[in-house]
Design an enzyme around this catalytic site. Sequence first.
Site: not given
Ligand code: 5RP
Length: 239
Positions: A51, A117, A125, A143
């Site tokens: 990510g 995800g 993961e 988040k």
């Molecule tokens: C990828 C994930 C990522 O950890 C999640 O989507 C967070 O992403 P970002 O750091 O871009 O906000 O689960 O499958």
Amino acid sequence: MQAGYFSQNGSVLNFFTSEDFKVTQDELKKQVAQAALAYVKDVPIIGVGTGSTVNHFIDFLADIRHDIEGAVSSSIVSTERLKKIGIRVFELGETGDLDVYVDGADEVTPHKAMLKGGGGALTREKIVAAASKKFICIVDDSKTVDVLGKFPLPVEVIPMARSYVAREMVKLGGQPVWREGFVTDNHCDILDVHNLNILDPIALEKTINNIPGVVTVGLFAMRGADVVLIGQGDKVITR
Ligand code: 5RP
């Protein structure tokens, strides 16, 4: 309220407002990614998630690449980024269990349960997280939630089971949407399930895991995070 820079003779050089000092979401991600470096000191092989937050973490790993043996990656995209900066990528089968796994999340609760995800890498993961002693979750403060489910819940499915699993998601009260045109690293499909109010994430993780055709559900509650680092303003909060 408006404020401004003034020269010594008092004339206005440039105006700014409080908006100009807002830290962007990407800066928060970078800040929290840097803070995670403290958790990988003396860790020879690091588990690395996927990510945009983890991308910053990988970039910071460049500075310590001579101090580590390498990493185990959770996706093709992270593998490529790690290799590009000269970090050796091991298969999980070669390393055995890892000391630390660092990854982002789409949502995280005060109990350290996560919804993940959004980037579609949930299965690998979850595997690397399961094989790691410590999960360090790195997020910006957008988040953090009390209840998971506002972010659509990703479910990776075997392609032939997509419609069946979608119907099962409706029975659970969700509205599944096929992530059309997206194929996971495992050659599977993703359903993004909207409108779930996930009051018992462990129970729902078990229920969805048990549906035939489901590869992985993006609930990380049975194995949640051990430490959550949250980028907020100019600080990183540790939970
Ligand atoms: C990828 C994930 C990522 O950890 C999640 O989507 C967070 O992403 P970002 O750091 O871009 O906000 O689960 O499958």
